[in-house]
Design a protein around this motif. Structure first.
Motif, PDB file in Angstrom:
ATOM      1  N   UNK A  89      66.723  32.939  24.166  1.00  0.00           N
ATOM      2  CA  UNK A  89      67.219  31.616  23.789  1.00  0.00           C
ATOM      3  C   UNK A  89      67.223  30.635  24.969  1.00  0.00           C
ATOM      4  N   UNK A  90      67.819  30.953  26.127  1.00  0.00           N
ATOM      5  CA  UNK A  90      67.769  29.991  27.239  1.00  0.00           C
ATOM      6  C   UNK A  90      66.367  29.747  27.767  1.00  0.00           C
ATOM      7  N   UNK A  91      65.502  30.776  27.730  1.00  0.00           N
ATOM      8  CA  UNK A  91      64.122  30.583  28.189  1.00  0.00           C
ATOM      9  C   UNK A  91      63.390  29.591  27.295  1.00  0.00           C
ATOM     10  N   UNK A  92      63.565  29.716  25.974  1.00  0.00           N
ATOM     11  CA  UNK A  92      62.922  28.780  25.053  1.00  0.00           C
ATOM     12  C   UNK A  92      63.414  27.361  25.270  1.00  0.00           C
ATOM     13  N   UNK A  93      64.717  27.191  25.490  1.00  0.00           N
ATOM     14  CA  UNK A  93      65.253  25.850  25.739  1.00  0.00           C
ATOM     15  C   UNK A  93      64.685  25.255  27.020  1.00  0.00           C
ATOM     16  N   UNK A  94      64.700  26.034  28.097  1.00  0.00           N
ATOM     17  CA  UNK A  94      64.185  25.528  29.370  1.00  0.00           C
ATOM     18  C   UNK A  94      62.697  25.199  29.269  1.00  0.00           C
ATOM     19  N   UNK A  95      61.933  26.044  28.580  1.00  0.00           N
ATOM     20  CA  UNK A  95      60.502  25.797  28.428  1.00  0.00           C
ATOM     21  C   UNK A  95      60.239  24.561  27.580  1.00  0.00           C
ATOM     22  N   UNK A  96      61.023  24.380  26.514  1.00  0.00           N
ATOM     23  CA  UNK A  96      60.871  23.181  25.685  1.00  0.00           C
ATOM     24  C   UNK A  96      61.182  21.921  26.487  1.00  0.00           C
ATOM     25  N   UNK A  97      62.228  21.970  27.310  1.00  0.00           N
ATOM     26  CA  UNK A  97      62.548  20.814  28.151  1.00  0.00           C
ATOM     27  C   UNK A  97      61.440  20.500  29.137  1.00  0.00           C
ATOM     28  N   UNK A  98      60.861  21.550  29.744  1.00  0.00           N
ATOM     29  CA  UNK A  98      59.756  21.333  30.683  1.00  0.00           C
ATOM     30  C   UNK A  98      58.542  20.741  29.978  1.00  0.00           C
ATOM     31  N   UNK A  99      58.266  21.214  28.754  1.00  0.00           N
ATOM     32  CA  UNK A  99      57.124  20.680  28.004  1.00  0.00           C
ATOM     33  C   UNK A  99      57.339  19.213  27.659  1.00  0.00           C
ATOM     34  N   UNK A 100      58.548  18.857  27.230  1.00  0.00           N
ATOM     35  CA  UNK A 100      58.833  17.458  26.916  1.00  0.00           C
ATOM     36  C   UNK A 100      58.737  16.587  28.163  1.00  0.00           C
ATOM     37  N   UNK A 101      59.228  17.098  29.299  1.00  0.00           N
ATOM     38  CA  UNK A 101      59.127  16.333  30.537  1.00  0.00           C
ATOM     39  C   UNK A 101      57.686  16.152  30.984  1.00  0.00           C
ATOM     40  N   UNK A 103      55.029  16.096  29.027  1.00  0.00           N
ATOM     41  CA  UNK A 103      54.432  15.122  28.113  1.00  0.00           C
ATOM     42  C   UNK A 103      54.852  13.691  28.474  1.00  0.00           C
ATOM     43  N   UNK A 104      56.132  13.491  28.802  1.00  0.00           N
ATOM     44  CA  UNK A 104      56.613  12.159  29.180  1.00  0.00           C
ATOM     45  C   UNK A 104      55.932  11.670  30.446  1.00  0.00           C
ATOM     46  N   UNK A 105      55.743  12.577  31.420  1.00  0.00           N
ATOM     47  CA  UNK A 105      55.070  12.175  32.660  1.00  0.00           C
ATOM     48  C   UNK A 105      53.628  11.782  32.400  1.00  0.00           C
ATOM     49  N   UNK A 106      52.949  12.497  31.501  1.00  0.00           N
ATOM     50  CA  UNK A 106      51.566  12.165  31.184  1.00  0.00           C
ATOM     51  C   UNK A 106      51.462  10.843  30.439  1.00  0.00           C
ATOM     52  N   UNK A 107      52.455  10.556  29.567  1.00  0.00           N
ATOM     53  CA  UNK A 107      52.447   9.282  28.845  1.00  0.00           C
ATOM     54  C   UNK A 107      52.710   8.124  29.797  1.00  0.00           C
ATOM     55  N   UNK A 108      53.678   8.312  30.703  1.00  0.00           N
ATOM     56  CA  UNK A 108      54.000   7.237  31.637  1.00  0.00           C
ATOM     57  C   UNK A 108      52.839   6.947  32.574  1.00  0.00           C
ATOM     58  N   UNK A 109      52.111   7.987  32.969  1.00  0.00           N
ATOM     59  CA  UNK A 109      50.951   7.779  33.838  1.00  0.00           C
ATOM     60  C   UNK A 109      49.668   7.800  33.031  1.00  0.00           C
ATOM     61  N   UNK A 110      49.628   7.018  31.938  1.00  0.00           N
ATOM     62  CA  UNK A 110      48.491   7.054  31.013  1.00  0.00           C
ATOM     63  C   UNK A 110      47.218   6.619  31.695  1.00  0.00           C
ATOM     64  N   UNK A 334      58.590  24.993  34.504  1.00  0.00           N
ATOM     65  CA  UNK A 334      59.221  24.074  35.456  1.00  0.00           C
ATOM     66  C   UNK A 334      58.245  23.646  36.547  1.00  0.00           C
ATOM     67  N   UNK A 335      57.405  24.581  37.011  1.00  0.00           N
ATOM     68  CA  UNK A 335      56.426  24.240  38.046  1.00  0.00           C
ATOM     69  C   UNK A 335      55.383  23.254  37.519  1.00  0.00           C
ATOM     70  N   UNK A 336      54.932  23.459  36.279  1.00  0.00           N
ATOM     71  CA  UNK A 336      53.955  22.525  35.690  1.00  0.00           C
ATOM     72  C   UNK A 336      54.568  21.140  35.537  1.00  0.00           C
ATOM     73  N   UNK A 337      55.826  21.089  35.090  1.00  0.00           N
ATOM     74  CA  UNK A 337      56.498  19.791  34.960  1.00  0.00           C
ATOM     75  C   UNK A 337      56.626  19.104  36.313  1.00  0.00           C
ATOM     76  N   UNK A 338      57.022  19.856  37.317  1.00  0.00           N
ATOM     77  CA  UNK A 338      57.166  19.265  38.649  1.00  0.00           C
ATOM     78  C   UNK A 338      55.825  18.740  39.161  1.00  0.00           C
ATOM     79  N   UNK A 339      54.748  19.505  38.918  1.00  0.00           N
ATOM     80  CA  UNK A 339      53.432  19.080  39.380  1.00  0.00           C
ATOM     81  C   UNK A 339      52.984  17.804  38.671  1.00  0.00           C
ATOM     82  N   UNK A 340      53.142  17.754  37.346  1.00  0.00           N
ATOM     83  CA  UNK A 340      52.733  16.559  36.607  1.00  0.00           C
ATOM     84  C   UNK A 340      53.576  15.350  36.995  1.00  0.00           C
ATOM     85  N   UNK A 341      54.872  15.572  37.238  1.00  0.00           N
ATOM     86  CA  UNK A 341      55.733  14.468  37.658  1.00  0.00           C
ATOM     87  C   UNK A 341      55.325  13.952  39.032  1.00  0.00           C
ATOM     88  N   UNK A 342      55.029  14.863  39.959  1.00  0.00           N
ATOM     89  CA  UNK A 342      54.613  14.440  41.306  1.00  0.00           C
ATOM     90  C   UNK A 342      53.310  13.650  41.256  1.00  0.00           C
TER      91      UNK A 342
END
Length: 374
Positions: A89-101, A103-110, A334-342
């Motif tokens: 359960x916590x792994x799915x939540x954390x992974x879903x949050x990272x995926x949403x983050x 996606x948001x980073x990719x949209x912002x840096x379209x 989390x690492x993928x989210x951090x990389x896309x955000x950077x």
């Protein structure tokens, strides 16, 4: 004369059920109020509005995880094989949050092919990236609460199987020192109140303390033949809860820093709402103190019985491997989210700031409005 080993004490089983059920209910009841206190009313409102449509689905996922935790807690001696579900359960939540983050980073840096991208200033993109961190922050808060409660439940399960208990003085002192240093550092660094972080770290440390109270003496519980690596899962959930709590706070710091570079007074107001931009040293130490303290407490608690842990791991290799894979997936997300955000931040910093009145944010109102995604 034949020597007969005593079985588990019934009173420990009742005590373990009460502790585990109370931990789940208390954490569920206080996580939202403490998050509001830590973020403030304006910060909590900003989190809800910028998380948008993802806010309630993530909360519903956490509620489902809470139901699973409570069901496991109330049948603590009858469901040894379901310990892995508490990790899921916590792994799915954390992974879903990272995926949403991500996606948001990719949209912002379209891509420059989109018309809106060509007219946006770098400061506007940074503000949009800050808004996109709301869903990962919320997901990590919920995941940390579920992981901490799961660690307590699994620690209490070991308590239910105990024949006798011992007071783990050294692990207890290490846990108290960790909580004290976390709060002392907050005062020294002039950080806003951190009641949620303090509670999550304390709950993460409680699970190992309960488990070692049953195992840290000469007459430990009998080895499970089919239950699996309950102690290993307890350790993973304890460390994972601290990592998720620290990750959520780090993203709050990052969002405040990005908002501080956004356009107009409204973005500046959002930055101050989230505590204002903080230096790299303060952000690093804030997370390192909690993580190092948790690792030290776990090492002190389970170092003397590492041989028993090795035996458990050999008997329950599939359970341990599955739990480690789940944890690795969460860390990878989390690492993928951090990389896309950077990458998005680097791209935004190369763009000129918005200079026309059309691109400037409106003045601050009594109710701060988040900067919407394009």
């Amino acid at each position: 004369m034949k020597f007969v080993r005593l079985g588990p004490d019934a009173k420990f089983e009742r005590l373990a059920t009460v502790i585990s059920a109370a931990a789940v209910l208390v954490l569920t009841a206080v996580i939202v109020p403490l998050a509001r206190i830590q973020l403030g009313d304006s910060g909590w409102q900003l989190l809800q509005e910028t998380a948008g449509a993802a806010f309630w689905p993530l909360a519903a996922g956490a509620a489902l995880g809470t139901c699973l935790l409570l069901a496991y807690a109330l049948g603590i001696h009858r469901r040894p094989r379901l310990g892995l579900v508490l990790v899921l359960a916590p792994v799915l939540l954390a992974t879903a949050g990272a995926a949403l983050g991500t996606w948001s980073a990719q949209v912002a840096g379209a891509s420059p092919a989109q018309a809106s991208w060509a007219t946006r200033g770098g400061d506007e993109v940074l503000a949009q990236l800050a808004a996109g961190l709301a869903a990962p922050i919320w997901a990590l808060m919920l995941a940390s609460g579920l992981a901490a409660a799961g660690g307590v439940v699994l620690g209490a399960r070991e308590l239910a199987r105990a024949r006798s208990l011992s007071l783990p003085w050294m692990p207890l002192l290490a846990a108290l020192a960790t909580i004290t240093v976390v709060n002392t550092w907050s005062s020294y660094a002039k950080l806003p109140p951190r009641p949620l972080i303090s509670l999550l770290v304390a709950a993460a440390l409680l699970g190992p303390l309960l488990a070692i109270a049953a195992w840290g003496q000469e007459d430990p519980p009998e080895a499970e033949t089919d239950g699996g690596a309950t102690l290993i899962l307890c350790l993973l959930l304890s460390v994972g809860a601290t990592l998720a709590a620290v990750g959520a706070e780090a993203l709050v710091f990052r969002a405040a820093a990005l908002y501080a570079q956004g356009p107009g007074a409204e973005a500046h107001h959002h930055a101050m709402t989230l505590g204002g931009a903080r230096g790299t040293t303060i952000r690093t130490i804030s997370g390192a103190v909690a993580v190092i303290g948790t690792l030290v407490t776990v090492a002190v608690a389970f170092g003397p019985i590492r041989d028993r842990l090795s035996l458990i791991q050999r008997r329950s290799t599939p359970v341990v491997v599955a739990a480690l894979i789940l944890l690795a997936l969460a860390i990878l997300g989390a690492a993928v989210h951090r990389h896309s955000l950077s990458r998005a931040i680097t791209s935004a910093n190369r763009r000129p700031a918005a200079t026309t009145p059309h691109h400037r944010a409106p003045p601050v109102t009594s109710r701060p409005r988040p900067i919407a995604h394009p």
